[in-house]
Design a protein around this motif. Sequence first.
Motif, short mmCIF file in Angstrom:
data_model
loop_
_atom_site.label_atom_id
_atom_site.label_comp_id
_atom_site.label_asym_id
_atom_site.label_seq_id
_atom_site.Cartn_x
_atom_site.Cartn_y
_atom_site.Cartn_z
N THR A 21 -23.37 17.18 49.15
CA THR A 21 -24.21 17.87 48.14
C THR A 21 -23.30 17.32 46.71
O THR A 21 -22.87 16.35 46.73
CB THR A 21 -23.86 19.37 48.25
OG1 THR A 21 -24.30 20.15 47.17
CG2 THR A 21 -22.39 19.78 48.20
N GLN A 494 -26.97 34.25 53.32
CA GLN A 494 -27.72 33.27 52.46
C GLN A 494 -28.58 34.13 51.49
O GLN A 494 -29.21 35.09 51.48
CB GLN A 494 -28.70 32.49 53.31
CG GLN A 494 -29.44 31.57 52.35
CD GLN A 494 -28.51 30.40 51.85
OE1 GLN A 494 -27.56 30.06 52.84
NE2 GLN A 494 -29.00 29.90 50.84
N SER A 497 -32.61 30.70 46.94
CA SER A 497 -31.96 29.24 46.47
C SER A 497 -32.02 29.20 45.01
O SER A 497 -32.74 29.58 44.48
CB SER A 497 -33.14 28.39 47.02
OG SER A 497 -32.71 26.99 46.73
N TRP A 538 -20.83 24.59 50.11
CA TRP A 538 -21.88 25.66 49.72
C TRP A 538 -22.22 25.71 48.21
O TRP A 538 -21.46 25.41 47.42
CB TRP A 538 -21.19 27.19 50.17
CG TRP A 538 -20.79 27.14 51.55
CD1 TRP A 538 -19.60 27.55 52.23
CD2 TRP A 538 -21.81 27.02 52.65
NE1 TRP A 538 -19.82 27.49 53.77
CE2 TRP A 538 -20.93 27.32 53.87
CE3 TRP A 538 -23.01 26.90 52.74
CZ2 TRP A 538 -21.62 27.07 55.12
CZ3 TRP A 538 -23.75 26.89 54.04
CH2 TRP A 538 -22.99 27.21 55.13
N THR A 539 -23.11 26.24 47.91
CA THR A 539 -23.76 26.54 46.41
C THR A 539 -23.39 28.18 46.22
O THR A 539 -23.01 28.80 47.26
CB THR A 539 -25.17 26.21 46.38
OG1 THR A 539 -25.84 27.17 46.86
CG2 THR A 539 -25.49 24.63 46.78
N SER A 541 -25.88 30.17 46.28
CA SER A 541 -26.41 30.86 46.97
C SER A 541 -26.16 31.13 48.26
O SER A 541 -26.82 31.85 49.15
CB SER A 541 -27.89 30.10 47.02
OG SER A 541 -28.53 29.52 46.06
N HIS A 542 -24.75 30.95 48.47
CA HIS A 542 -24.30 31.37 50.06
C HIS A 542 -22.95 32.35 49.80
O HIS A 542 -22.21 31.97 48.91
CB HIS A 542 -24.00 29.96 50.50
CG HIS A 542 -23.41 30.35 52.19
ND1 HIS A 542 -24.33 30.45 53.05
CD2 HIS A 542 -22.25 30.43 52.82
CE1 HIS A 542 -23.76 30.63 54.34
NE2 HIS A 542 -22.42 30.58 54.25
N SER A 634 -31.81 30.93 61.07
CA SER A 634 -32.22 30.27 59.68
C SER A 634 -31.72 28.90 59.62
O SER A 634 -31.12 28.29 60.55
CB SER A 634 -31.39 31.19 58.62
OG SER A 634 -30.19 30.89 58.86
N GLN A 637 -28.91 24.24 56.41
CA GLN A 637 -28.97 23.52 54.80
C GLN A 637 -29.76 24.45 54.00
O GLN A 637 -31.08 24.64 54.56
CB GLN A 637 -29.51 22.06 55.10
CG GLN A 637 -28.79 21.04 55.62
CD GLN A 637 -28.63 21.38 57.32
OE1 GLN A 637 -29.40 21.84 58.02
NE2 GLN A 637 -27.72 20.72 57.95
N GLU A 638 -29.21 24.83 53.02
CA GLU A 638 -29.87 25.63 52.13
C GLU A 638 -31.17 24.94 51.55
O GLU A 638 -31.47 23.67 51.28
CB GLU A 638 -28.96 25.66 50.81
CG GLU A 638 -27.63 26.53 51.17
CD GLU A 638 -26.89 26.79 49.98
OE1 GLU A 638 -27.59 27.18 48.99
OE2 GLU A 638 -25.74 26.82 50.13
N ILE A 641 -33.43 23.23 45.74
CA ILE A 641 -32.93 24.10 44.61
C ILE A 641 -33.61 23.59 43.11
O ILE A 641 -33.74 22.35 43.09
CB ILE A 641 -31.57 24.23 44.44
CG1 ILE A 641 -30.96 22.80 44.25
CG2 ILE A 641 -30.82 24.69 45.66
CD1 ILE A 641 -29.39 22.75 44.01
N SER A 731 -30.46 20.50 48.37
CA SER A 731 -29.21 21.18 47.64
C SER A 731 -28.14 20.15 48.56
O SER A 731 -26.96 20.23 48.03
CB SER A 731 -28.92 22.51 47.95
OG SER A 731 -29.34 23.07 49.18
#
Length: 991
Positions: A21, A494, A497, A538-539, A541-542, A634, A637-638, A641, A731
């Motif tokens: 990432t 989650q 995004s 992680w971003t 969004s997590h 789910s 991987q996000e 973005i 992302s």
Amino acid sequence: MPLERALASTPGLVTIRSTSTFALSLITMVFKDGVEDYWARQRVLERVSQVPLPSSFQPVLGPLTSPVGEILRYAVESDEKSLAELSEIQRWIIVPALNQVPGVASVANFGGLTRQFQLEVDPLALQRYGLGLSDISNAITSNSASSGGSRITRGEQSYVIRSIGLVRDLEDLGNIVVTENKGTPVLTRDLGTPRMSSQEREGVLGKDRSSDAIQGTIQMLKGENAQQVLKAVHERLEQLQAELAPQGVRIVPYLDRNELVDATVEKVGHTVGEGVALVFIVLMLFLGSARSALVVSVTIPIALSVTFILMNLTRLPANLLSLGSIDFGVIVDGAIVVTEAILRVRELNPTRPLETDAVQFVVRQVVNPIFFATIIIITAYLPLLGLERVEAKLFSPVAYTISYALFGALLCSLLVVPGLAYIAFNKPSKVFHNVVLERLQARYGELLAACVDKPKIVYAAAGAAFLGVIVAGATIGREFLPNLDEGSLWLQVQLPSGISIGKAQEMARDLRNAVLEFPEVSFVVTQIGRNDDRTDPWTTSHIEAPVGLKPYHEWPSGETKAEFVRRLSERLRQLPGVDAGVSQPIIDNVNELVSGAHSALVVKVFGEDLREMRRIASEIVATLRETPGTTQTSIVQEPPIPQIAFHIDRTTAARYGINVADVANLIQTGVGGSPIGQIYVNDRSYDVTVRFPPEARNSPEALGNLLVNATSGAQIPLSQIAKISLQNGESAISHEKTKRALTVRVDYDNRDLSSYLADAQARIAKNVQFDPALYKLVWGGKFENQQRAQARLRVIVGAVLALMLVILYIGFGKMRHALLILAVVPLATFGGLVSLHIRTDSLNVATGVGFLALFGVAVQNGIIMVANLNRTTAVRVASARSRWVATGIGRDAMRREFVAAIRTGVMEGAAERFRPVLMTSTVATVGMLPAAMATGVGSDVQRSLATVIVGGLIVATLLTLFILPSFYFVTECFMRTRGEKFLQREGAAQR
């Protein structure tokens, strides 16, 4: 990719996966069991050193820990200090102190503010003086240095020469000269504002009602003893707390492995104590006195002492599985047989003192059966030593621990118990008559006679049991391991995004408030994004959220953890924009290592086109959501973005003499805040950044107005040499074994793994279409572990059964006796399978261990029974042979005489062994009954294992008492009275 390709050939490697990432690429390598850790790390460093990487890339190894290495989390709190002040205390006082504790691999900080020196550059000032951002960066790095200049001598004195020019504070940072304008120096403070700032936050921690908190996570060095390390950690925390208390700072542990260990030890203590007590009570009921029960029970402390001595010598740690798997009923089986044999001598002559010769004679009769039965039980556990990876770490200590205990019990049974029993029963005394047992024995004789006289009954019963094994085995569900209750929960959440960190904090607050609505919860912590060390991909969004649970006895009456998790999941589904999965802390880490995802089951999509791979993965998610049993699924991987992309026009940039590196440096340093150096303040170091103010970088337009110096000295806006666009981009990009992959996580409930997996695979094959030449689906997680463990157990169990056959043949000298005893094994399985069906449990590695123990006990009882049948039958056959010699009767009459003698011998031998077999089976069953009924933290594996033993021994005992003697009678009659061989053998015996 160059690193992955180089590392993929590392010796001993099982798998390699990576997630890349922004500003981070995390590579995970899993090695075979037995590979020495430091050797593997050295091989990795060698390969990394051979890969040419850009200078800005810094590959480092993670701490030497394991998926279960996290032992403590703590929060740093204060009513007086600011978040920045607490961050300083955490980073420079608490973390270094804890890192010095022996056995600690690392202490990671999450939350708070990372302090740094910052020069906030004014773009207009740069334009006014015709300077670029690189001019300031170069000036700062060139004006912060110290050096040594050897020595000079003056007279008899030597002086060290030093140049001291390191930047120490904001004043020094502001007084650095960048250029001069008409003879006047232009300093950094003329171009911007020096100030103390903080690093751009990649993550935020919230705890309970606080939306901004600080935590530390302590990882234990791999191979260390968790209890000893935790003891040292708590001692250091107490010292730190005493030092920081005057400042109003509190260190609050909230996820402590000690709590799990204590709960587990308490559970094991209860089940073991209850098991021992029940065994003692059953012994009293069978033997009729506390004295007799004590003679047998003395085996338990002696066996445990031998066990702990051998565990200490072999450096084997005690844990829930190893100690909780000891069946004290099995431990005292040998002592029961010896004591019962001596007690039988006492019952034959209740008015006279025991004769030493008589005691020695009966003890010698049972020595061989006890010895071989113990060897057989130890052999039954050998398959556990052949397991691999996760299951080996869990269950191989069980084999060692039980073998040590059985060895101690064997020594006690043969060397100590005979003497104690002789002392206890030597004096003449009134014989205790157990009326219930006597009636059972009388009834047993009648039923056994019916079975012996009408073997078709036995054939039908054995056939029905064998058929039941096939049916029950085919219909039972299969798993890798039962769910292990850790006494806490772990949420993987989650969010939408590309969400901002401020909005993520609001949603995290709503999440914590929703969780705290439940009175069962003691705390909840939310971790948004990643820590400042950026070791998680992680971003914002997590969210990862540990949830503490109160002790179960404080919960509403009758509520189970499964019911609470169901209610919690329903409440979380009501939160807008929140997709939450519920797991537990330790198993979550283990799942991540095994499959690369935080779930027990995953589907991996391999290919090259990320857009097509995401389409396939999305269809898999939609299909799985329609599959019965799915609770959450789910894509790991996000999603893509939003991005602001600068596409540099190389032709235009070349016309101005501007390099791509100039643009990259402007964006990386002035916009992203990448450090350009460090400032040392006493024993602390801080990054230095040169950055534009927020208003100069908060929109595409503002970014386009940033200036880059051309070779002519002209200042060119970014918008003139680059196309600035808004777009969506990945992302994170993941690889496994150097192949691009997307991972679909799957959580399921109320179904076993095997049936759920078959159903899911069939639905995906029907509903998800893709080109198999370009894309591939691979299932992983517990599925891989289950298949590996089952395949290995099948081979090893077969080999162990063959070894048992050899041992039995050595012990009895006749293959038919060895086969007869071993035939009990598949039939004894029936009771274990039925008990699993009744409790709606699955067939897994834990229940497999229970079956191994069941096989050992069943064979032990078979050995005791057949050995005595051989003795009594031999006596009766010898008597019949003597009568034949004396009377000279005909062949047919002689055959009938021998059949009658064998029948009498079987009835007598079975009757003699009715009490010891019933007693050993009962104490073995009762000894595991508390474990089979246990609930709560630390009981899951123990309960599954005990359920098989308790249910299986009921059927195995019936087999030993009825089917085994009946089959023995049939086979002995056939082998001893068949045709001319019978006449030749008996004629030779007569001569």
